[in-house]
Design a protein around this motif. Structure first.
Motif, PDB file in Angstrom:
ATOM      1  N   ARG A 132       0.826  -1.205   0.000  1.00  0.00           N
ATOM      2  CA  ARG A 132       0.000   0.000   0.000  1.00  0.00           C
ATOM      3  C   ARG A 132       0.865   1.262   0.000  1.00  0.00           C
ATOM      4  O   ARG A 132       0.482   2.283  -0.568  1.00  0.00           O
ATOM      5  CB  ARG A 132      -0.936   0.001   1.210  1.00  0.00           C
ATOM      6  N   LEU A 133       2.026   1.194   0.658  1.00  0.00           N
ATOM      7  CA  LEU A 133       2.920   2.352   0.645  1.00  0.00           C
ATOM      8  C   LEU A 133       3.432   2.587  -0.773  1.00  0.00           C
ATOM      9  O   LEU A 133       3.471   3.730  -1.247  1.00  0.00           O
ATOM     10  CB  LEU A 133       4.094   2.131   1.597  1.00  0.00           C
ATOM     11  N   THR A 134       3.821   1.522  -1.453  1.00  0.00           N
ATOM     12  CA  THR A 134       4.284   1.658  -2.836  1.00  0.00           C
ATOM     13  C   THR A 134       3.214   2.309  -3.703  1.00  0.00           C
ATOM     14  O   THR A 134       3.488   3.222  -4.483  1.00  0.00           O
ATOM     15  CB  THR A 134       4.646   0.276  -3.406  1.00  0.00           C
ATOM     16  N   ARG A 135       1.975   1.841  -3.575  1.00  0.00           N
ATOM     17  CA  ARG A 135       0.889   2.402  -4.373  1.00  0.00           C
ATOM     18  C   ARG A 135       0.634   3.859  -4.017  1.00  0.00           C
ATOM     19  O   ARG A 135       0.342   4.684  -4.884  1.00  0.00           O
ATOM     20  CB  ARG A 135      -0.380   1.574  -4.152  1.00  0.00           C
ATOM     21  N   SER A 136       0.790   4.189  -2.736  1.00  0.00           N
ATOM     22  CA  SER A 136       0.573   5.562  -2.292  1.00  0.00           C
ATOM     23  C   SER A 136       1.617   6.503  -2.889  1.00  0.00           C
ATOM     24  O   SER A 136       1.319   7.637  -3.268  1.00  0.00           O
ATOM     25  CB  SER A 136       0.605   5.636  -0.769  1.00  0.00           C
ATOM     26  N   VAL A 137       2.866   6.011  -3.001  1.00  0.00           N
ATOM     27  CA  VAL A 137       3.929   6.813  -3.624  1.00  0.00           C
ATOM     28  C   VAL A 137       3.633   7.008  -5.106  1.00  0.00           C
ATOM     29  O   VAL A 137       3.761   8.110  -5.646  1.00  0.00           O
ATOM     30  CB  VAL A 137       5.302   6.141  -3.413  1.00  0.00           C
ATOM     31  N   LYS A 138       3.239   5.930  -5.784  1.00  0.00           N
ATOM     32  CA  LYS A 138       2.943   6.022  -7.216  1.00  0.00           C
ATOM     33  C   LYS A 138       1.753   6.945  -7.481  1.00  0.00           C
ATOM     34  O   LYS A 138       1.697   7.613  -8.524  1.00  0.00           O
ATOM     35  CB  LYS A 138       2.646   4.634  -7.795  1.00  0.00           C
ATOM     36  N   ASP A 139       0.801   6.982  -6.554  1.00  0.00           N
ATOM     37  CA  ASP A 139      -0.384   7.835  -6.714  1.00  0.00           C
ATOM     38  C   ASP A 139      -0.139   9.263  -6.244  1.00  0.00           C
ATOM     39  O   ASP A 139      -1.074  10.073  -6.215  1.00  0.00           O
ATOM     40  CB  ASP A 139      -1.561   7.244  -5.938  1.00  0.00           C
ATOM     41  N   ALA A 140       1.099   9.585  -5.868  1.00  0.00           N
ATOM     42  CA  ALA A 140       1.494  10.925  -5.408  1.00  0.00           C
ATOM     43  C   ALA A 140       0.771  11.344  -4.135  1.00  0.00           C
ATOM     44  O   ALA A 140       0.658  12.538  -3.842  1.00  0.00           O
ATOM     45  CB  ALA A 140       1.271  11.963  -6.502  1.00  0.00           C
ATOM     46  N   LEU A 141       0.298  10.385  -3.354  1.00  0.00           N
ATOM     47  CA  LEU A 141      -0.283  10.696  -2.050  1.00  0.00           C
ATOM     48  C   LEU A 141       0.802  10.767  -0.984  1.00  0.00           C
ATOM     49  O   LEU A 141       0.634  11.418   0.048  1.00  0.00           O
ATOM     50  CB  LEU A 141      -1.323   9.635  -1.659  1.00  0.00           C
ATOM     51  N   THR A 142       1.903  10.101  -1.238  1.00  0.00           N
ATOM     52  CA  THR A 142       3.031  10.082  -0.307  1.00  0.00           C
ATOM     53  C   THR A 142       4.258  10.627  -1.007  1.00  0.00           C
ATOM     54  O   THR A 142       4.565  10.230  -2.141  1.00  0.00           O
ATOM     55  CB  THR A 142       3.319   8.653   0.179  1.00  0.00           C
ATOM     56  N   ARG A 143       4.934  11.544  -0.353  1.00  0.00           N
ATOM     57  CA  ARG A 143       6.173  12.105  -0.912  1.00  0.00           C
ATOM     58  C   ARG A 143       7.371  11.451  -0.245  1.00  0.00           C
ATOM     59  O   ARG A 143       7.405  11.283   0.974  1.00  0.00           O
ATOM     60  CB  ARG A 143       6.229  13.612  -0.703  1.00  0.00           C
ATOM     61  N   VAL A 144       8.341  11.093  -1.073  1.00  0.00           N
ATOM     62  CA  VAL A 144       9.570  10.480  -0.580  1.00  0.00           C
ATOM     63  C   VAL A 144      10.674  11.531  -0.587  1.00  0.00           C
ATOM     64  O   VAL A 144      10.835  12.262  -1.567  1.00  0.00           O
ATOM     65  CB  VAL A 144       9.981   9.282  -1.460  1.00  0.00           C
ATOM     66  N   THR A 145      11.421  11.608   0.493  1.00  0.00           N
ATOM     67  CA  THR A 145      12.593  12.482   0.573  1.00  0.00           C
ATOM     68  C   THR A 145      13.743  11.688   1.178  1.00  0.00           C
ATOM     69  O   THR A 145      13.555  10.609   1.746  1.00  0.00           O
ATOM     70  CB  THR A 145      12.322  13.731   1.427  1.00  0.00           C
ATOM     71  N   SER A 146      14.945  12.217   1.062  1.00  0.00           N
ATOM     72  CA  SER A 146      16.116  11.583   1.657  1.00  0.00           C
ATOM     73  C   SER A 146      16.924  12.649   2.369  1.00  0.00           C
ATOM     74  O   SER A 146      17.502  13.523   1.737  1.00  0.00           O
ATOM     75  CB  SER A 146      16.961  10.907   0.573  1.00  0.00           C
TER      76      SER A 146
END
Length: 485
Positions: free
Chosen positions: A387-401
């Motif tokens: 679900r996290l992967t799908r959330s990232v692909k759907d731009a609901l979750t932003r990834v930063t480093s």
């Protein structure tokens, strides 16, 4: 009565932050130098990093609006961002992320999940701005004599290296894995590293700094290939010189034959080029790759010319030969035998060479860290990792480093790249498995976090994390770090 050996073991504590599972004696640190035994407690050696907006640290903003109450923000973003640097890991992989932090942004409840990922599947992509030949494609790149990567396809004005990866980290000898890990960590932490390429050059690479090729610091990347350079500067040469040859390892340009020359009605000069003719005025393979003129192996530009055609060439014909960076240039006049004789270059042609140099951008090394967030890391965010992967692909979750924006590759998984110069210093560590340790943050709305099965019982308010022990606050200047409400 306990033996001395048993007593020593009792005094030690075992670290569970990575698969090595070090036993650490009092007052000492583990193999990674990131965790230590302090009075019988496992503690982080490095503080947890929290980023604060520049304004709160005395930074200045330049307004682009006359609105009196404008606070300098182009978009609504949090003023404080909790990074994963110094946060700790999820190992042994069933634990929730070390910090799951909630904050309100513009009236919307947000959550940021932070963890230091242990990446065996990771690498470094290096872009080196130079025309000089570093080595053949697929050639092995070495550090301290050990294979750590390979040369990949060059790009416009830059040579590219692909370093690291699981096969170098774990598939070779112990020394190869250790050297690969050290090389990746130094590059990711913006330190200088010397690399040698089989059948090629020795190059010193440091993120954000000019490359040093065979002991020579590079100053500029090429303005374009030889053909492109002809097109850009043809009008500036018109009427000042009869012929121009722009020497380039890939596409050498000839003014009189080039379409730009034809449109300017520049007459044929009888010039004969070595190499393979492509379209008019464009030649491939005029010389072998090297560190000389235009990324070729030549030091004498006349070596790429054949005899001039006496039917078209005339004594007194003038010719400029120049490289794609303007670093090399010579001016010639044909003598009675139609042989080029080097002569002092006229001032207006010197100016055109300087113009080529002016249009070359500074040569730099770019270092991108690349890794994939595996299932165990994602399990620290949610009990249903997909679900996290799908959330990232759907731009609901932003990834930063480390608070820096990343590029997430399309397709399966969460494979990302980040520019290491945008991250706080010392953001990368290692574990002696060997693997790199890198920060990764996932930020989303609190409601979305709950919907994807997040570890809601572990959510902490931002104030609690800010006021914790061993917290280091840094100025935050990245323009795109956190998600927007």
């Amino acid at each position: 009565m306990v033996t001395e050996t048993t007593s020593a073991v009792i005094d030690k504590i075992r670290c569970d932050a990575c698969p090595v599972m070090c036993y650490i004696k009092p007052g000492a640190a583990g193999a990674c130098d990131r965790y230590a035994n302090h009075d019988g407690k496992l503690v982080r050696v490095d503080p947890h990093v929290i980023l604060e907006r520049t304004v709160s640290h005395g930074g200045k903003l330049v307004p682009f609006s006359r609105t009196e109450d404008w606070d300098g923000k182009i978009v609504h973003e949090p003023s404080t961002f909790v990074t994963a640097i110094g946060a700790g890991t999820t190992y042994p992989d069933y634990k929730p992320a070390p910090f799951i932090v909630s904050a309100e942004v513009d009236g919307v409840d947000m959550v940021t999940v932070v963890t230091e990922g242990i990446f065996s599947y990771c690498g470094i992509k290096v872009k080196i701005d130079t025309d000089r030949y570093l080595g053949p494609e697929t050639a092995t790149v070495r550090a301290q004599g050990e294979a750590v990567g390979h040369v990949t396809t060059s790009e416009y004005g830059s040579q590219m290296l692909s370093l690291g990866g699981v096969h170098h980290l774990t598939g070779g000898s112990k020394k190869e894995g250790r050297v690969t890990c050290d090389t990746l960590m130094d590059l990711a932490n913006c330190k200088a590293v010397e690399l040698t390429i089989d059948g090629g050059a020795t190059v010193v690479v440091q993120a954000g700094q000019p490359p040093i090729v065979n002991g020579v610091k590079e100053e500029r990347m090429r303005v374009g290939c030889g053909s492109a350079t002809i097109g850009m500067f043809a009008k500036q040469w018109h009427g000042k010189v009869d012929e121009v040859v722009v020497v380039d390892d890939h596409i050498t340009g000839v003014l009189s034959e080039h379409q730009a020359g034809k449109l300017l009605d520049i007459p044929d000069t009888g010039i004969k080029m070595k190499g393979r003719r492509s379209t008019p005025g464009r030649y491939f393979q005029v010389a072998d790759p090297g560190t000389g003129w235009g990324g070729t192996n030549i030091s004498d530009p006349l070596s790429i010319l054949g005899p001039f055609d006496a039917k078209e060439a005339k004594p007194g014909l003038t010719m400029l030969m120049v490289s794609t960076t303007g670093e090399h240039s010579s001016y010639y006049v044909l003598d009675e035998a139609l042989k080029p004789v080097e002569t002092e270059m006229p001032a207006d042609l010197k100016f055109s060479v300087e113009r080529i140099q002016e249009n070359c951008e500074p040569a730099l090394c770019t270092v991108l860290f690349m890794a994939g967030a595996g299932g165990s890391l994602r399990a620290g965010v949610t009990d249903n990792p997909v679900r996290l992967t799908r959330s990232v692909k759907d731009a609901l979750t932003r990834v930063t480093s480390g608070g820096a924006p990343v590029y997430v590759w399309p397709g399966g998984g969460i494979t990302y790249m980040v520019d290491v110069t945008q991250m706080p210093s010392g953001a990368f560590g290692y574990v002696p498995t060997p693997a790199l340790v890198a920060p990764i943050e996932f930020t989303m709305k609190l409601t979305d976090y709950a919907a994807l099965g997040g570890h809601m019982d572990y959510v902490k308010p931002l104030s609690e994390v800010q006021n914790g022990e061993d917290v280091r606050q840094l100025s935050w200047q990245n323009p795109i770090p956190g998600p927007r409400a």
